[in-house]
Enzyme design. Structure first.
Site, PDB file in Angstrom:
ATOM      1  N   GLU A 105       0.845  -1.205   0.000  1.00  0.00           N
ATOM      2  CA  GLU A 105       0.000   0.000   0.000  1.00  0.00           C
ATOM      3  C   GLU A 105       0.881   1.257   0.000  1.00  0.00           C
ATOM      4  OE1 GLU A 105      -3.661   1.707   2.816  1.00  0.00           O
ATOM      5  OE2 GLU A 105      -2.448  -0.007   3.451  1.00  0.00           O
TER       6      GLU A 105
ATOM      7  N   CYS B 151      -5.618  -3.222   1.836  1.00  0.00           N
ATOM      8  CA  CYS B 151      -5.459  -3.368   3.283  1.00  0.00           C
ATOM      9  C   CYS B 151      -6.766  -3.534   4.046  1.00  0.00           C
ATOM     10  CB  CYS B 151      -4.664  -2.181   3.822  1.00  0.00           C
ATOM     11  SG  CYS B 151      -3.922  -2.539   5.457  1.00  0.00           S
TER      12      CYS B 151
ATOM     13  N   LYS C 101      -9.043   2.878  -2.434  1.00  0.00           N
ATOM     14  CA  LYS C 101      -9.336   2.080  -1.250  1.00  0.00           C
ATOM     15  C   LYS C 101     -10.786   2.297  -0.824  1.00  0.00           C
ATOM     16  CE  LYS C 101      -7.198   1.117   3.286  1.00  0.00           C
ATOM     17  NZ  LYS C 101      -6.047   1.469   4.155  1.00  0.00           N
TER      18      LYS C 101
END
Length: 634
Positions: free
Chosen positions: A44, A167, A113
């Site tokens: 990330e 994540c 994200k």
């Protein structure tokens, strides 16, 4: 074979040093290219590093990140590799934490994200915005315009369909990868920056494995490394490659140099699992958005360095502790199922034919365990040994010793005279040792067992195993038939381990020695006369082939619907030190022929418990016409 090599990478970083970070990312890309990797996942925000804090709000860092992204795009030219790298990007004056998907010098798409953590040590909402429902957008960068932007992107190269999440997306109740998988993605990449805490590693591995299982996908996880560590947080560079619930590769964390792990993903297997799973098909109706497919093409997915382990004994756990636990569980399933049938019928006796071979031995051990479970004396187990023309002293004595040591009601009925009389009745020459000669004996034994079960008020227990059913290596209405069978889901390779488990863990010395000698005895129906020295002449594996090969063929044919070419290729990898390609192909042809021509026997099977994921019961997992042709499969 529909395999593809994937990689998870953790490059060295310096917090907010874009040029340094990009140099190491490019170094990993070059290394992955040499290893034939076709999809590589970086951590990330790997272009800037994850722990930049308020520096994310500075134009200098954001502009440098775009410059770095362009350099990586240039590095990707002519690499024939899909690359997922992390970068902060502004879209409509909002900052997003993004995964940039690159192929051959071009950004194919950018995935923001979906979920932004803002609890405990995480404080991402100070800089980034959630994008869970952001779909079908377009973003332009100084070096490329009109780039697809959204959380619904799936990158397609034929049967290889890639989805990406970042994540925290994995840690929420319904990860975006669940939706992406239902929309067709079979390979998921996760760009992560998960800090290290005591025991967090185990939970992380569990999450990855479970998500790959739920999605019936491969899951490639890459987390930020030790050089990302700053202030209160420590990162470990955890890299994981999982497939449908199994961890294929995992690194040793806390490495200080650039690191890549690779594995070959079996996309054929993933797609076949989805094809069979009705719940997967039904669940696709709940996805709240439509996917956007972005098509591209690999020039070549051939793998010259096939670094994936192919288990030659897929029915048998390789880990000793796991194998022991599996044996316990199988015995519990078999004995509990038999106990139910005995209770339902109200019978207090069991009748079983004992030959001194593996299958009848395992069945007897199951009956003994069942009677212990029900509190019934072993004298109610009527064990019948029925010597014939091919019975050897070794198997005969092992049968006697085992039954006596286990305290059963042992009886001996010699079938020679009855078989000779039957030869006379049907006009068969006793010196012609053909299939009639063999089957007369098998059916005579079954007649004795059936009639004794009626006479004693007992249940006749079948002993045949899964491998024999697959090959049709049983006499129709002979050893093929019983009142209840306990081994029909146990392949021959696993039968051996079950008997060995009892010998080593649950037996006295005499029983153990007998079981070990049975394990060392060649597999044989003993229907042809023994040699002048009294040894077994008719060895099953000389006739139909090695059972370890047939169990391998069976697993891949039934479990994944694999073609002959695929099974042959996998077998060559698994048995490269044991059999030549010609030997494997010879026995594979034999398997295909026998499997198709012997279905009529499986269509008339007695009841028996399903133990593993593969069963050939016509009432359960396998419904096949008895007259199906094998021409399309040979």
């Amino acid at each position: 074979m529909d395999f593809i090599k994937v990689g998870s990478a953790c490059p060295k970083t310096k917090v907010s040093d874009v040029l340094y970070n990009v140099e190491n990312i490019c170094s990993c890309i070059k290394d992955a290219y040499k290893q034939e990797v076709k999809f590589i996942v970086f951590p990330e925000l790997s272009i800037t590093s994850y722990t930049c804090g308020d520096l994310f709000l500075t134009s200098s860092l954001l502009n440098k990140a775009i410059d770095g992204l362009k350099i990586i795009c240039e590095e990707s030219r002519n690499k024939d590799m899909l690359i997922a790298v992390g970068c902060p990007l502004v879209h409509n004056n909002i900052l997003y934490n993004c995964a940039c998907i690159i192929f051959d010098g071009k950004l194919l798409g950018i995935v923001p994200k979906s979920y932004i953590p803002n609890y405990s040590e995480f404080y991402e909402k100070r800089w980034f915005t959630e994008a869970a429902m952001l779909v079908d957008e377009i973003i332009s960068l100084p070096f490329q315009e009109n780039i697809p932007f959204g959380t619904n992107l799936i990158f397609c190269a034929g049967d290889y369909k890639f989805g990406v999440e970042i994540c925290e997306d994995l840690w929420v109740t319904i990860p975006p990868s669940s939706y992406l998988s239902l929309l067709g993605a079979n390979i998921i990449g996760n760009l992560s920056a998960s800090n290290e805490l005591v025991s967090k590693k185990d939970y992380r591995v569990s999450l990855v494995a479970n998500q790959s299982a739920r999605c019936m996908s491969s899951y490639i996880y890459s987390s930020a490394g030790v050089h990302e560590s700053t202030t209160d947080l420590l990162f470990s560079g955890h890299l994981i490659i999982s497939e449908n619930g199994s961890i294929l590769k995992e690194n040793d964390r806390f490495q200080r140099e650039n690191e890549i792990i690779t594995s070959c993903i079996d996309v054929f297997k993933l797609n076949s699992e989805r094809l069979k799973n009705l719940s997967y098909r039904s669940s696709s109706q709940i996805v709240p958005f439509k996917s956007k497919f972005i098509n591209f093409s690999f020039n070549n997915t051939k793998i010259t360095n096939f670094n994936r382990y192919v288990d030659k004994h897929p029915f048998v756990p390789s880990n000793e502790h796991e194998r022991e636990e599996r044996c316990k569980e199988i015995f519990n399933i078999q004995s509990s199922a038999l106990a139910k049938r005995l209770e339902h019928t109200g019978l207090k006796k069991a009748v079983i034919g004992i030959s001194g071979g593996l299958d009848s031995t395992l069945a007897l051990l199951v009956v003994v365990k069942t009677f212990k479970l029900l509190g019934i004396d072993n004298k109610n187990i009527i064990a019948i040994t029925m010597p014939g023309f091919g019975t050897t002293d070794r198997t005969y004595n092992n049968a006697l010793t085992l039954c006596n040591e286990l305290g059963t009601d042992l009886r001996e009925i010699n079938i020679v005279d009855a078989a000779l009389q039957h030869f006379k009745d049907i006009g068969h020459d006793k010196d012609i040792h053909d299939v009639t000669y063999e089957n007369v004996q098998a059916r005579e034994r079954t007649q004795i067992l059936m009639d004794l079960a009626n006479k004693e008020g007992g249940l006749l227990i079948g002993t045949g195993d899964l491998s024999e059913l697959a090959l049709g290596w049983c006499t129709y209405n002979g050893d093929h038939m019983s009142m209840y069978s306990v081994n029909p889901s146990i392949p021959k390779t696993l039968v051996r381990y079950l008997v060995r488990y009892v010998a080593e863990k649950e037996s006295n010395k005499e029983v153990s020695n007998t079981l070990l000698d049975i394990l060392d005895t060649p597999v044989s129906p003993e229907l042809l006369p023994k040699s002048d020295k009294g040894d077994i002449v008719q060895k099953t594996e000389d006739i139909v082939g090695p059972y370890e090969l047939h169990d391998f063929f069976l697993y891949h044919f039934i479990k994944h619907g694999s073609s002959k070419e695929r099974i042959l290729t996998l077998a060559q990898v698994a048995f490269k030190d044991d059999y030549s390609k010609e030997e494997i192909e010879k026995w594979l042809d034999k398997f295909i022929y026998r499997f198709f021509t012997q279905q009529f026997k499986r269509s008339a099977l007695p009841d028996g418990p399903k133990v593993g994921s593969i069963s050939l019961s016509p009432r359960g997992d396998w419904r096949m016409p008895s007259d199906a042709s094998f021409n399309s499969f040979k």
